[in-house]
Enzyme design. Sequence first.
Site, PDB file in Angstrom:
ATOM      1  CG  ASN A  16      -1.712   1.218   1.433  1.00  0.00           C
ATOM      2  OD1 ASN A  16      -1.773   2.070   0.534  1.00  0.00           O
ATOM      3  ND2 ASN A  16      -2.342   1.348   2.591  1.00  0.00           N
ATOM      4  CE  LYS A  32      -0.115   3.174   4.747  1.00  0.00           C
ATOM      5  NZ  LYS A  32       0.054   3.245   6.195  1.00  0.00           N
ATOM      6  CG  HIS A  69      -5.613   1.770   5.344  1.00  0.00           C
ATOM      7  ND1 HIS A  69      -5.174   2.734   6.211  1.00  0.00           N
ATOM      8  CD2 HIS A  69      -4.609   0.873   5.230  1.00  0.00           C
ATOM      9  CE1 HIS A  69      -3.938   2.431   6.594  1.00  0.00           C
ATOM     10  NE2 HIS A  69      -3.577   1.315   6.018  1.00  0.00           N
ATOM     11  CD  GLU A  93      -2.737   5.390   6.936  1.00  0.00           C
ATOM     12  OE1 GLU A  93      -2.738   5.481   5.700  1.00  0.00           O
ATOM     13  OE2 GLU A  93      -1.793   4.865   7.568  1.00  0.00           O
ATOM     14  CD  GLU A 121      -3.489  -2.717   7.336  1.00  0.00           C
ATOM     15  OE1 GLU A 121      -2.370  -2.918   6.884  1.00  0.00           O
ATOM     16  OE2 GLU A 121      -4.143  -1.697   7.107  1.00  0.00           O
ATOM     17  N   GLY A 153       2.641   1.911  10.845  1.00  0.00           N
ATOM     18  CA  GLY A 153       3.600   3.008  10.725  1.00  0.00           C
ATOM     19  C   GLY A 153       4.311   3.352  12.017  1.00  0.00           C
ATOM     20  CB  SER A 187       5.399  -2.238  11.853  1.00  0.00           C
ATOM     21  OG  SER A 187       5.004  -0.911  12.162  1.00  0.00           O
TER      22      SER A 187
HETATM   23  P1  PGA Z   1       2.985   0.048   7.705  1.00  0.00           P
HETATM   24  O1  PGA Z   1       1.519   0.290   7.109  1.00  0.00           O
HETATM   25  O2  PGA Z   1       3.518  -1.219   7.071  1.00  0.00           O
HETATM   26  O3  PGA Z   1       3.756   1.266   7.313  1.00  0.00           O
HETATM   27  O4  PGA Z   1       2.837  -0.107   9.179  1.00  0.00           O
HETATM   28  C1  PGA Z   1       0.633  -0.787   6.914  1.00  0.00           C
HETATM   29  C2  PGA Z   1      -0.645  -0.276   6.308  1.00  0.00           C
HETATM   30  O5  PGA Z   1      -1.081   0.836   6.636  1.00  0.00           O
HETATM   31  O6  PGA Z   1      -1.269  -0.976   5.482  1.00  0.00           O
END
Ligand code: PGA
Length: 254
Positions: free
Chosen positions: A11, A13, A97, A99, A171, A177, A217
């Site tokens: 992803n 983003k 997601h 976010e 997730e 992140g 992560s």
């Molecule tokens: P990350 O993000 O691997 O940077 O933790 C995962 C995601 O948001 O799908």
Amino acid sequence: MTDRRPMIAGNWKMNLGGDEAAVLVKDISEGIKGVQGVEVLVAPPFTLLQTVREAIGSSPVFLAGQNMHWEPRGAFTGEISGRMLQESGCTHVILGHSERRSLFGETSEDIDKKAKTAVLLGLIPVICIGETLEERETGRTFKVIKDQLDRSLANFIKDGLLLPSTILAYEPVWAIGTGKTATPEQAQDVHSFIRKWVADNFNTGTAQHVRILYGGSVKPSNVSELMSQTDIDGALVGGASLTADNFIPIVCYK
Ligand code: PGA
């Protein structure tokens, strides 16, 4: 064991320019040549979909949108329809997601409508769910996951059908992140809970086929342990999907 095919999804983003994206996907395609038995998916920003599709060429990398609207067309400034994603080469779409949920106010009801539209169009939804740190620390993880599943897949429950191609992504919000990964055991506990939820709401055959990705992560150093868990069928990778040096070893986790 089952024949669920592992998937590693990146992803991207709101990152990368056109040239960087083309180079990245070409490097990924080159790096995964000869890798068998793992599906690879990338989700670039909307404006890069065409560029990335061209750069993918005939390599076996699937393309996903990071979001879509539930309506087919209309006065929805700033939105993208599922058909538009397909016209740009997408076979998959990430929905819900964290976010999108936390920063843009998306509700499970929105995600439910999007998932239904995606499936009607023939797009494979990657439906994300996950608890916050506060929810985990107050012992509400399973309740929150159940609630998100009940509401984000309500239309499928009503119709009594979940396509086995549907992908779910667990997730934990506190792991996205942040560099903090759920332990393989913590992730497995939730994944097996999700699979049981699918069995209870649909049937065991569907539950055995639906893939459940872990996200939060994921990096080259922790992917193998996560993937060794019975109910973890892949990874949804954010930060580490932005460089070939990190993403290729994740795809080649075996
Ligand atoms: P990350 O993000 O691997 O940077 O933790 C995962 C995601 O948001 O799908």
